[in-house]
Design an enzyme around this catalytic site. Structure first.
Site, PDB file in Angstrom:
ATOM      1  N   LYS A 122       0.851  -1.201   0.000  1.00 63.70           N
ATOM      2  CA  LYS A 122       0.000   0.000   0.000  1.00 63.70           C
ATOM      3  C   LYS A 122       0.886   1.250   0.000  1.00 63.70           C
ATOM      4  O   LYS A 122       2.105   1.153   0.187  1.00 63.70           O
ATOM      5  CB  LYS A 122      -0.901  -0.025   1.230  1.00 63.70           C
ATOM      6  CG  LYS A 122      -0.113   0.121   2.533  1.00 63.70           C
ATOM      7  CD  LYS A 122      -0.930  -0.210   3.769  1.00 63.70           C
ATOM      8  CE  LYS A 122      -0.080   0.006   5.007  1.00 63.70           C
ATOM      9  NZ  LYS A 122      -0.639  -0.655   6.191  1.00 63.70           N
ATOM     10  N   ARG A 150     -10.409   0.625  14.764  1.00 59.01           N
ATOM     11  CA  ARG A 150     -10.345   1.070  13.371  1.00 59.01           C
ATOM     12  C   ARG A 150     -11.315   0.169  12.624  1.00 59.01           C
ATOM     13  O   ARG A 150     -12.420  -0.045  13.079  1.00 59.01           O
ATOM     14  CB  ARG A 150      -8.888   0.972  12.887  1.00 59.01           C
ATOM     15  CG  ARG A 150      -8.550   1.890  11.754  1.00 59.01           C
ATOM     16  CD  ARG A 150      -7.050   1.940  11.460  1.00 59.01           C
ATOM     17  NE  ARG A 150      -6.517   0.694  10.894  1.00 59.01           N
ATOM     18  CZ  ARG A 150      -5.268   0.553  10.437  1.00 59.01           C
ATOM     19  NH1 ARG A 150      -4.417   1.569  10.478  1.00 59.01           N
ATOM     20  NH2 ARG A 150      -4.851  -0.596   9.943  1.00 59.01           N
ATOM     21  N   TYR A 205      13.488  32.467   4.658  1.00 65.25           N
ATOM     22  CA  TYR A 205      12.323  33.200   5.148  1.00 65.25           C
ATOM     23  C   TYR A 205      12.406  33.441   6.648  1.00 65.25           C
ATOM     24  O   TYR A 205      12.734  32.522   7.415  1.00 65.25           O
ATOM     25  CB  TYR A 205      11.045  32.396   4.889  1.00 65.25           C
ATOM     26  CG  TYR A 205      10.601  32.351   3.454  1.00 65.25           C
ATOM     27  CD1 TYR A 205      10.263  33.508   2.759  1.00 65.25           C
ATOM     28  CD2 TYR A 205      10.496  31.132   2.796  1.00 65.25           C
ATOM     29  CE1 TYR A 205       9.832  33.442   1.432  1.00 65.25           C
ATOM     30  CE2 TYR A 205      10.070  31.053   1.478  1.00 65.25           C
ATOM     31  CZ  TYR A 205       9.741  32.218   0.805  1.00 65.25           C
ATOM     32  OH  TYR A 205       9.309  32.150  -0.494  1.00 65.25           O
ATOM     33  N   MET A 216       9.439  26.054  -0.204  1.00 64.46           N
ATOM     34  CA  MET A 216       8.657  25.114  -1.012  1.00 64.46           C
ATOM     35  C   MET A 216       9.566  24.287  -1.918  1.00 64.46           C
ATOM     36  O   MET A 216       9.380  23.077  -2.058  1.00 64.46           O
ATOM     37  CB  MET A 216       7.610  25.860  -1.845  1.00 64.46           C
ATOM     38  CG  MET A 216       6.662  24.925  -2.565  1.00 64.46           C
ATOM     39  SD  MET A 216       5.470  25.764  -3.613  1.00 64.46           S
ATOM     40  CE  MET A 216       4.423  26.555  -2.410  1.00 64.46           C
TER      41      MET A 216
HETATM   42  C1  LIG Z   1       0.047  -1.502   6.909  1.00 61.05           C
HETATM   43  C2  LIG Z   1      -0.538  -2.734   7.425  1.00 61.05           C
HETATM   44  C3  LIG Z   1       0.268  -3.829   7.748  1.00 61.05           C
HETATM   45  C4  LIG Z   1       1.776  -3.753   7.748  1.00 61.05           C
HETATM   46  O1  LIG Z   1       2.209  -2.925   8.816  1.00 61.05           O
HETATM   47  P1  LIG Z   1       3.782  -2.700   9.087  1.00 61.05           P
HETATM   48  O2  LIG Z   1       3.833  -2.064  10.416  1.00 61.05           O
HETATM   49  O3  LIG Z   1       4.256  -1.786   8.003  1.00 61.05           O
HETATM   50  O4  LIG Z   1       4.412  -4.025   9.008  1.00 61.05           O
HETATM   51  C5  LIG Z   1      -0.362  -5.002   8.113  1.00 61.05           C
HETATM   52  N1  LIG Z   1      -1.709  -5.087   8.181  1.00 61.05           N
HETATM   53  C6  LIG Z   1      -2.511  -4.051   7.883  1.00 61.05           C
HETATM   54  C7  LIG Z   1      -3.987  -4.188   7.982  1.00 61.05           C
HETATM   55  C8  LIG Z   1      -1.958  -2.835   7.518  1.00 61.05           C
HETATM   56  O5  LIG Z   1      -2.747  -1.791   7.245  1.00 61.05           O
END
Ligand SMILES: *Cc1c(COP(=O)(O)O)cnc(C)c1O
Length: 377
Positions: A40, A138, A269, A317
């Site tokens: 991700k 969550r 700045y 920036m």
């Molecule tokens: C991001 C994520 C992981 C991996 O987490 P890390 O701390 O990067 O190993 C595993 N499970 C879910 C649901 C996640 O969102």
């Protein structure tokens, strides 16, 4: 001249390091237990597709992304194996799970019903993984709802409960009791459906794979460790036994200007820094627009000619300035490294994160996803 010229700011990704990290983490895990690679966030800033390919080269055949669009892109890029969609989907998107062979993680009855309906229309079945909230507050159904959801899936045609998923909220801290209590909540929930459930269980993130391997169940889901970092921000812990995990990302630029200013000169700045001696400055085309946080003003360091030098004044920036008074012979066009190695020195994402009051994950995403990436084998 129709081609767009390259930026001076380059993210270099060492794909061999990613492959090494997958193999190394894999060696921590018993045979027969799977290791999913989280890609991700565009592979935590490393490039989702390239990262997935590098992990696949290390033996990975299960991947995880947050959103459906990412999974579709990954599949369209030729990644084979299983792809988990962790955060759900919209009403009209259920068909993609079938057309692109994606695995849904579910936590609402509506989404389960939608998948069932599409499966029946297509005359097939689909494997679902049910998410349980083991304390993160969550995504996920509450642990005492597990039977209700398992029965709901059982009664609907076309859907099978193939897994029960959860996520640790504190596995980065080996001393915390949070992981054990979350695992107890999760295990108790799984226990309640054990007579009917024959799927897999997965809850362990990088922190758990490294610190709590007894929670691996049938699969771990690792992210940050595969990118070479320990979730606790401690470089020494980014290893399996003696085998170190290797950071794969480097962020570098080319110096745009070198100038000399007298003592008592304000820099950038707001003149938040005033020189205390005659000072030579390197001006570099890196700023917060490139994912380099402005809160690092007067705090950051950069590598020039293999020496760590301080960034002076506010980060703009698109520009920032470093003090190169102590280094001779710096030329316009010379390399400056904000993240990664130069000579025998290194700046890690943990170093930057600590100064910025955040975690390596955010630094990797911000730098990686805001700059041109070059992947090397
Ligand atoms: C991001 C994520 C992981 C991996 O987490 P890390 O701390 O990067 O190993 C595993 N499970 C879910 C649901 C996640 O969102």
């Amino acid at each position: 001249m129709t081609e767009i010229p390259n930026s001076s700011n380059i993210i270099t990704i060492d794909c061999a390091a990613l492959t090494h990290n997958y193999r190394t983490l894999r060696s921590r895990i018993p045979d027969g237990v799977e290791l999913l690679a989280m890609v991700k966030g565009d592979g935590y800033g490393h490039g989702m597709v390239e990262a997935a390919r590098a992990f696949a080269a290390g033996g990975c055949h299960i991947f995880g992304v947050a959103e459906l669009c990412e999974g579709v892109k990954l599949r369209n890029s030729g990644i084979t194996g299983e792809i988990f969609i962790m955060v759900g989907f919209l009403e009209n998107q259920a068909d993609y799970f079938f057309t692109h062979s994606l695995t849904p993680v579910v936590f609402t009855k509506n989404s389960i019903a939608l998948l069932s309906e599409r499966a029946v229309k297509r005359n097939c079945t689909i494997d679902l993984h049910l998410k349980i909230d083991s304390g993160m507050s969550r995504l996920g159904v509450m642990p005492d709802q597990i039977e209700e959801y398992a029965e709901y899936i059982d009664e609907l045609p076309g859907v099978t409960l193939a897994g029960v998923v959860s996520h640790f909220y504190e596995a980065d801290n080996p001393k915390s009791s949070g992981t054990n209590s979350a695992f107890t909540v999760y295990s108790d929930a799984c226990h309640r459906i054990e007579n009917t459930f024959s799927g897999i269980r997965h809850i362990a993130n990088s922190g758990a794979v490294l610190n709590f391997p007894e929670t691996l169940c049938e699969m771990g889901r690792a992210g940050i460790a595969l990118y070479g970092y320990s979730p606790d921000g401690n470089r020494d812990n980014a290893r399996v036994g003696e085998e170190r995990l290797r950071p794969a990302m480097k962020f570098s630029t080319r110096i745009a200007m070198v100038k000399e200013v007298p003592a008592g000169t304000g820099v950038s700045y707001g003149h938040t820094y005033t020189t205390t001696r005659a000072t030579r400055l390197a001006v570099m085309p890196v700023g917060y627009e490139d994912g380099y946080p402005r809160c690092l003003s007067n705090q950051a360091e950069v590598l020039i000619q293999g020496t760590k030098v301080p960034v002076l004044g506010r980060i703009c920036m698109n520009l920032c300035m470093a003090d190169i008074t102590e280094i001779d012979g710096v030329q316009i066009g010379d390399e400056a490294v904000f993240l990664g190695e130069q000579g025998s020195e290194v700046i890690t994402a943990d170093d930057i994160a600590q100064k910025a009051g955040t975690i390596s994950y955010e630094i990797l995403c911000m730098l990686g996803n805001n700059n041109q990436r070059v992947h090397i084998e």
